[in-house]
Design an enzyme around this catalytic site. Structure first.
Site, PDB file in Angstrom:
ATOM      1  NE  ARG A  43      -3.758  -0.570   0.086  1.00 54.10           N
ATOM      2  CZ  ARG A  43      -4.959  -0.643   0.664  1.00 54.10           C
ATOM      3  NH1 ARG A  43      -5.262  -1.674   1.387  1.00 54.10           N
ATOM      4  NH2 ARG A  43      -5.856   0.278   0.498  1.00 54.10           N
ATOM      5  NE  ARG A  67      -6.228   5.812   2.562  1.00 58.64           N
ATOM      6  CZ  ARG A  67      -6.969   5.204   3.455  1.00 58.64           C
ATOM      7  NH1 ARG A  67      -8.092   5.745   3.855  1.00 58.64           N
ATOM      8  NH2 ARG A  67      -6.616   4.040   3.951  1.00 58.64           N
ATOM      9  NE  ARG A  95      -9.465   9.129  -3.725  1.00 52.63           N
ATOM     10  CZ  ARG A  95     -10.660   9.575  -4.064  1.00 52.63           C
ATOM     11  NH1 ARG A  95     -10.768  10.611  -4.869  1.00 52.63           N
ATOM     12  NH2 ARG A  95     -11.743   8.998  -3.610  1.00 52.63           N
ATOM     13  CG  ASP A 141      -8.988  -1.530  -4.192  1.00 50.85           C
ATOM     14  OD1 ASP A 141      -8.316  -1.057  -3.269  1.00 50.85           O
ATOM     15  OD2 ASP A 141      -9.889  -2.365  -4.010  1.00 50.85           O
ATOM     16  CE1 TYR A 147     -13.739  -4.886   1.494  1.00 49.41           C
ATOM     17  CE2 TYR A 147     -12.096  -6.486   0.833  1.00 49.41           C
ATOM     18  CZ  TYR A 147     -12.461  -5.401   1.589  1.00 49.41           C
ATOM     19  OH  TYR A 147     -11.563  -4.820   2.447  1.00 49.41           O
TER      20      TYR A 147
HETATM   21  O1  CP3 Z   1      -0.282  -1.163  -2.641  1.00 55.10           O
HETATM   22  C1  CP3 Z   1      -0.464  -0.112  -3.266  1.00 55.10           C
HETATM   23  O2  CP3 Z   1       0.031   0.971  -2.933  1.00 55.10           O
HETATM   24  C2  CP3 Z   1      -1.216  -0.170  -4.573  1.00 55.10           C
HETATM   25  C3  CP3 Z   1      -2.579   0.077  -4.531  1.00 55.10           C
HETATM   26  C4  CP3 Z   1      -3.540  -0.756  -3.705  1.00 55.10           C
HETATM   27  C5  CP3 Z   1      -4.728  -0.188  -3.193  1.00 55.10           C
HETATM   28  N1  CP3 Z   1      -5.463  -1.190  -2.644  1.00 55.10           N
HETATM   29  C6  CP3 Z   1      -5.069   1.247  -3.293  1.00 55.10           C
HETATM   30  C7  CP3 Z   1      -6.171   1.802  -2.486  1.00 55.10           C
HETATM   31  C8  CP3 Z   1      -3.550  -2.127  -3.372  1.00 55.10           C
HETATM   32  C9  CP3 Z   1      -2.510  -3.193  -3.628  1.00 55.10           C
HETATM   33  C10 CP3 Z   1      -4.777  -2.386  -2.719  1.00 55.10           C
HETATM   34  C11 CP3 Z   1      -5.162  -3.737  -2.260  1.00 55.10           C
HETATM   35  C12 CP3 Z   1      -6.360  -3.894  -1.434  1.00 55.10           C
HETATM   36  N2  CP3 Z   1      -7.534  -3.196  -1.491  1.00 55.10           N
HETATM   37  C13 CP3 Z   1      -6.508  -4.922  -0.463  1.00 55.10           C
HETATM   38  C14 CP3 Z   1      -5.483  -5.983  -0.144  1.00 55.10           C
HETATM   39  C15 CP3 Z   1      -4.383  -5.473   0.692  1.00 55.10           C
HETATM   40  C16 CP3 Z   1      -4.741  -5.206   2.122  1.00 55.10           C
HETATM   41  O3  CP3 Z   1      -4.541  -4.056   2.547  1.00 55.10           O
HETATM   42  O4  CP3 Z   1      -5.216  -6.126   2.783  1.00 55.10           O
HETATM   43  C17 CP3 Z   1      -7.778  -4.780   0.103  1.00 55.10           C
HETATM   44  C18 CP3 Z   1      -8.377  -5.641   1.204  1.00 55.10           C
HETATM   45  C19 CP3 Z   1      -8.425  -3.687  -0.570  1.00 55.10           C
HETATM   46  C20 CP3 Z   1      -9.799  -3.182  -0.361  1.00 55.10           C
HETATM   47  C21 CP3 Z   1      -9.822  -1.725  -0.048  1.00 55.10           C
HETATM   48  N3  CP3 Z   1      -9.631  -0.712  -0.954  1.00 55.10           N
HETATM   49  C22 CP3 Z   1     -10.077  -1.120   1.208  1.00 55.10           C
HETATM   50  C23 CP3 Z   1     -10.367  -1.869   2.482  1.00 55.10           C
HETATM   51  C24 CP3 Z   1     -10.025   0.277   1.022  1.00 55.10           C
HETATM   52  C25 CP3 Z   1     -10.328   1.375   2.013  1.00 55.10           C
HETATM   53  C26 CP3 Z   1      -9.431   1.448   3.131  1.00 55.10           C
HETATM   54  C27 CP3 Z   1      -7.972   1.622   2.765  1.00 55.10           C
HETATM   55  O5  CP3 Z   1      -7.176   0.787   3.174  1.00 55.10           O
HETATM   56  O6  CP3 Z   1      -7.635   2.576   2.070  1.00 55.10           O
HETATM   57  C28 CP3 Z   1      -9.693   0.506  -0.322  1.00 55.10           C
HETATM   58  C29 CP3 Z   1      -9.498   1.818  -0.966  1.00 55.10           C
HETATM   59  C30 CP3 Z   1      -8.116   2.095  -1.450  1.00 55.10           C
HETATM   60  N4  CP3 Z   1      -7.353   1.228  -2.189  1.00 55.10           N
HETATM   61  C31 CP3 Z   1      -7.396   3.303  -1.266  1.00 55.10           C
HETATM   62  C32 CP3 Z   1      -6.171   3.122  -1.912  1.00 55.10           C
HETATM   63  C33 CP3 Z   1      -5.065   4.132  -2.051  1.00 55.10           C
HETATM   64  C34 CP3 Z   1      -7.895   4.554  -0.535  1.00 55.10           C
HETATM   65  C35 CP3 Z   1      -9.025   5.186  -1.229  1.00 55.10           C
HETATM   66  C36 CP3 Z   1      -8.838   6.629  -1.564  1.00 55.10           C
HETATM   67  O7  CP3 Z   1      -7.714   7.130  -1.684  1.00 55.10           O
HETATM   68  O8  CP3 Z   1      -9.871   7.286  -1.756  1.00 55.10           O
END
Ligand code: CP3
Length: 359
Positions: A30, A34, A43, A80, A156
């Protein structure tokens, strides 16, 4: 015994091929997101998360931001895991400060609304992003793609949101076993197509995120998680024999050797709950090559900084011993993580030493 392949000059790829490198290469789950002010700024200028993920120019920029700032050894595609349901026609959105929202699959009838196959044309911008990033990456930095493992994505799709223990998905699996299997099967096929296209676009390795392995009763770990992942890995290798795959099964409770054997992964991600010195990790006495491992600093030690960070980094560096190791967190970096702690982490790992004296 390490079995480095000479044709893998990028450190992370060499480790995935079984080579031990000192100091270990580093990237953070990640990392594109953010905790970076430059991400938050960009963003705020774009309407929705998916618009950003589907805009190759912007998504490439976000992917490269942590590389420019910290010089990590891998760039992970900005996207994502939930773009897969999106490309299967399930409505997906991301609610500011709350997380993902999907139109939940409450019962088997919900499937009628979904495509049986993934619409790769919807994901075309993502493949373009990979190509763009690839052209701009520094020489030692590897391009990583990813997807969610079928169980994690299914949880999900069924609940329509993140849930503490994936109760809706477990209940669905017990009540509707054949529909659940059908969903897993569709996600296996979708993931194969999606990851193949990522490799075709230039990904040099991919990570499969089974973030919710810890919510699966042991009796079902094989059927719900390991076998579906194995089917993805086998199918990818059937098309592209040398592809490199990392499996991160958070909370599975299995030894990494077991995860590697069960899934066919090149490397296994270790979550922050596990002590890397524990014997069950790798059978270090045997003569078989050690499974390359990735991990596993507690993301909260990185938030805390100071001594917790210094000690945590040392513990990780020494704990993985002689294993081919990619330094990473034991789960994703948290949004509240101070930038200077990440700078210090990278410096500590790269110099292998005690910048923590001041902490
Ligand atoms: O790793 C990276 O930097 C690349 C991008 C990436 C995102 N999500 C960007 C994102 C990756 C690899 C993911 C994977 C992801 N997404 C997982 C598996 C990894 C883990 O953390 O367990 C899961 C379960 C998700 C589902 C998800 N997407 C959630 C739970 C959320 C909200 C909470 C959070 O952690 O941010 C997202 C949204 C998301 N995905 C954001 C980002 C940068 C934030 C949203 C925003 O900026 O508005």
């Amino acid at each position: 015994m390490s079995s480095a392949k000479l044709n893998a000059p990028k450190p992370i790829l060499a480790v995935l091929d079984g080579m031990r490198i000192d100091p270990p290469p580093i990237w953070l789950m990640r990392q594109a997101g953010r905790f970076l002010p430059e991400y938050r700024k960009l963003r705020s200028e774009v309407g929705t998360f998916l618009e950003l993920a589907y805009s190759p120019k912007l998504a490439a920029e976000v992917t490269l931001q942590p590389i420019r700032r910290f010089g990590f050894d891998a760039a992970i595609l900005f996207s994502d895991i939930l773009v897969v349901p999106d490309a299967m026609n399930q409505k997906v959105s991301f609610v500011e400060g709350e997380g993902p929202r999907l139109d939940p699959l409450r019962d088997p009838e919900g499937f009628s609304r979904l495509r049986s196959e993934i619409d790769l044309s919807r994901l075309a911008p993502i493949f373009e992003t990979i190509g763009r990033v690839k052209r701009e990456l520094p020489g030692r930095c590897a391009m990583l793609g990813f997807c969610g493992a079928p169980w994690t994505v299914a949880s999900y799709m069924i609940a329509g949101r993140g849930t503490p223990d994936q109760a809706p998905a477990r209940l669905f699996a017990y009540r509707h076993p054949s529909a659940f299997q059908e969903l897993i099967d569709r996600l296996v096929e979708a993931s194969i197509a999606y990851l193949s296209a990522q490799f075709a676009a230039g990904a040099e390795a991919v990570q499969i995120f089974e973030s919710f392995a810890g919510a699966i009763p042991k009796a079902f770990l094989e059927d719900w998680s390991l076998t579906p992942i194995r089917r993805i890995v086998d199918a990818l290798r059937g098309k592209l024999p040398n592809v490199r795959i990392i499996v991160f099964a958070k909370g599975s409770g299995l030894s990494p050797d077991r995860v590697a054997a069960a899934t066919g992964a090149n490397a296994v991600g270790i979550d922050w709950t596990v002590d890397p010195t524990e014997a069950f990790f790798n059978d270090r006495s045997s003569s078989k090559p050690l499974t390359p491992l990735q991990g596993n600093l507690d993301p909260l030690a990185l938030v805390a900084g100071g001594e917790a960070l210094g000690r945590g980094v040392k513990r990780v560096l020494s704990g993985f011993g002689s294993v081919p190791h990619i330094f990473n967190l034991g789960h994703g970096i948290l949004p509240e993580t101070p930038i200077e702690n990440v700078e210090r982490l990278v410096a500590m790992v790269r110099s292998g030493d005690e910048l923590d004296n001041k902490g």
